[in-house]
Design an enzyme around this catalytic site. Structure first.
Site, PDB file in Angstrom:
ATOM      1  N   GLU A  35      26.343  51.920  36.840  1.00  0.00           N
ATOM      2  CA  GLU A  35      24.944  51.880  37.280  1.00  0.00           C
ATOM      3  C   GLU A  35      24.532  50.456  37.624  1.00  0.00           C
ATOM      4  OE1 GLU A  35      23.156  54.420  38.670  1.00  0.00           O
ATOM      5  OE2 GLU A  35      23.462  55.444  36.754  1.00  0.00           O
ATOM      6  N   THR A  37      25.774  48.621  39.798  1.00  0.00           N
ATOM      7  CA  THR A  37      26.928  47.812  40.212  1.00  0.00           C
ATOM      8  C   THR A  37      27.186  47.916  41.700  1.00  0.00           C
ATOM      9  OG1 THR A  37      28.316  49.683  39.551  1.00  0.00           O
ATOM     10  CG2 THR A  37      28.141  47.856  37.989  1.00  0.00           C
ATOM     11  N   GLY A 122      12.971  62.509  42.831  1.00  0.00           N
ATOM     12  CA  GLY A 122      12.616  61.479  41.867  1.00  0.00           C
ATOM     13  C   GLY A 122      13.316  61.596  40.537  1.00  0.00           C
ATOM     14  N   GLY A 124      16.699  61.104  40.105  1.00  0.00           N
ATOM     15  CA  GLY A 124      17.923  60.315  40.040  1.00  0.00           C
ATOM     16  C   GLY A 124      19.135  61.027  40.589  1.00  0.00           C
ATOM     17  N   LEU A 125      18.936  62.155  41.294  1.00  0.00           N
ATOM     18  CA  LEU A 125      20.048  62.889  41.890  1.00  0.00           C
ATOM     19  C   LEU A 125      20.241  62.520  43.359  1.00  0.00           C
ATOM     20  CD1 LEU A 125      19.605  66.440  40.352  1.00  0.00           C
ATOM     21  CD2 LEU A 125      20.900  64.501  39.505  1.00  0.00           C
ATOM     22  N   SER A 127      18.103  62.426  46.133  1.00  0.00           N
ATOM     23  CA  SER A 127      17.597  63.291  47.199  1.00  0.00           C
ATOM     24  C   SER A 127      17.419  62.523  48.501  1.00  0.00           C
ATOM     25  CB  SER A 127      16.276  63.934  46.772  1.00  0.00           C
ATOM     26  OG  SER A 127      15.314  62.951  46.421  1.00  0.00           O
ATOM     27  N   GLU A 160      17.697  52.580  54.283  1.00  0.00           N
ATOM     28  CA  GLU A 160      16.948  52.132  53.110  1.00  0.00           C
ATOM     29  C   GLU A 160      16.760  50.622  53.104  1.00  0.00           C
ATOM     30  OE1 GLU A 160      18.231  53.866  49.468  1.00  0.00           O
ATOM     31  OE2 GLU A 160      18.339  55.882  50.318  1.00  0.00           O
ATOM     32  N   ASP A 172      25.286  56.120  46.843  1.00  0.00           N
ATOM     33  CA  ASP A 172      24.705  57.452  46.965  1.00  0.00           C
ATOM     34  C   ASP A 172      25.154  58.140  48.250  1.00  0.00           C
ATOM     35  OD1 ASP A 172      23.470  56.779  44.635  1.00  0.00           O
ATOM     36  OD2 ASP A 172      21.462  56.578  45.490  1.00  0.00           O
TER      37      ASP A 172
END
Length: 381
Positions: A35, A37, A122, A124-125, A127, A160, A172
């Protein structure tokens, strides 16, 4: 994949446009370990899951394009060659991808797009990355643009970074595009070299517990930590924290603020944990994997400081439970969900117990999501 959602979106497309759509499924992702990283060019271990976003796509026979969201009950008309990006609106993820595709492909034909999701937003998966992948992969395939999956991952990341102002890494998008059923991905976010690690243990499953806490602070705090890590790397004469070990970091400690040192220390230790976890899974030592997950949560709480009271409560209440091998917060932090490595035959009882405890402590309900490791984005019709 949610077949009921697939049928629903097919019907919505047919009723609005009167033509047959081409359809795509884009999964969300979990991240077992690794996480914060990815934007430091480090190691991560994500996997695509069997929940996600479905996209229907077809040509428009009028002078503009149409985007319909079944989830938000919205219909939007726009010129596909002049996408307008509003960073405060969910459509920015779609328009950003379209802008990046236009930059690479030139003039685009007007299209009709219908979207629907069974991913909790929202939590943490990822989306947002699933949405980016659905649009980039779907348009690439439908229009035969010839872009490789790695380039599509970069398009999602650029959306993003450049259009929404979030200094995120590529994990992701990459996980959603390259996922393989029943496998985790060991990904080097610097080189994008990756290998698949089979999850060959039917006795253990993944349960996500969503705190339902809004992650209002996550955007700015995420960028603050990225900038801190970049400062440390520059001070140490490196391009990123990936090239640093703890001994070298200690040599520069007197030149760093306490916070910058603490954040960099966490990242270095987390990279090591990812590699240790990969080794442990290959050896079938899943109890060690669980211990590494707990160490990650401790680092995220105490060093990286991106946890919150609700996340800590959920993790702490797994400590005395023999059915749970490991638990930690997952995602950017300040809310979202925990990922729990649980004995399969105990998942239902464990989930019920945690829901009861959570409601008693915070006066609200959490949400449980049991997920399976899935293939990456694909055409389904």
């Amino acid at each position: 994949m949610n077949l009921r959602l697939k049928d629903q979106l097919y019907s919505v497309f047919r009723s609005h446009f009167g033509t047959e759509p081409v359809m795509f499924f884009s999964p969300g992702r979990i991240n077992l370990i690794g996480e914060h990283t990815d934007y430091n060019q480090g190691y991560v271990m994500p996997a695509a899951i069997d929940r996600g976003i479905i996209l229907c796509i077809g040509y428009s026979f009028v002078s503009d394009s149409t985007l319909i969201s079944a989830e938000f009950d919205q219909r939007i008309s726009f010129d596909i060659n002049r996408p307008e990006i509003n960073p405060s609106n969910w459509t920015a993820y779609v328009m950003g991808v379209i802008k990046e595709l236009k930059h690479r492909a030139g003039h685009l034909p007007q299209l009709n797009l219908v979207l629907g999701s069974d991913l909790p937003m929202g939590s943490g998966l990822s989306s947002s990355a699933a949405l980016e992948n659905a649009v980039s992969f779907g348009m690439n395939k439908f229009l035969d643009l010839g872009l490789e999956r790695a380039e599509l991952a970069r398009i999602g990341q650029a959306t993003e970074n450049d259009h929404l102002g979030l200094e995120s890494g590529i994990m992701d998008q990459f996980a959603g595009l390259f996922g393989r059923e029943d496998h985790l991905l060991l990904l080097d976010c610097g080189s994008l070299n990756h290998e698949y690690i089979r999850w060959d243990n039917d006795d253990l499953g993944f349960l996500l517990i969503d705190t339902k806490v809004s992650r209002r602070l996550a955007h700015s705090a995420y960028n603050d930590r990225k900038q801190s890590c970049s400062r440390v790397a520059a001070t140490c004469g490196m391009d990123s924290l990936r090239g640093l070990d703890l001994e070298r970091l200690l040599g520069f400690k007197d030149k760093l603020s306490e916070e910058d040192f603490r954040l960099a220390k966490y990242v270095i230790e987390e990279n090591e944990r990812v590699l240790m976890a990969a080794h442990s899974i290959r050896k079938g030592n899943f109890r060690q994997v669980g211990l590494l997950m707990k160490e990650t949560h401790s680092g995220l709480r105490n060093d990286y400081r991106v946890s919150c009271e609700e996340l800590d409560f959920l993790v702490e209440n797994t400590e005395e439970n023999d059915s749970v091998l490991g638990a930690r917060m997952m995602g950017g932090g300040f809310g979202g969900c925990t990922i729990n490595l649980v004995k399969t035959n105990s998942i239902e009882d464990f989930g019920h117990r945690m829901s009861t405890l959570y409601n008693a402590r915070f006066g609200k309900n959490c949400k449980l999501h049991s997920v399976n490791l899935s293939s990456g984005v694909c055409q389904i019709l």
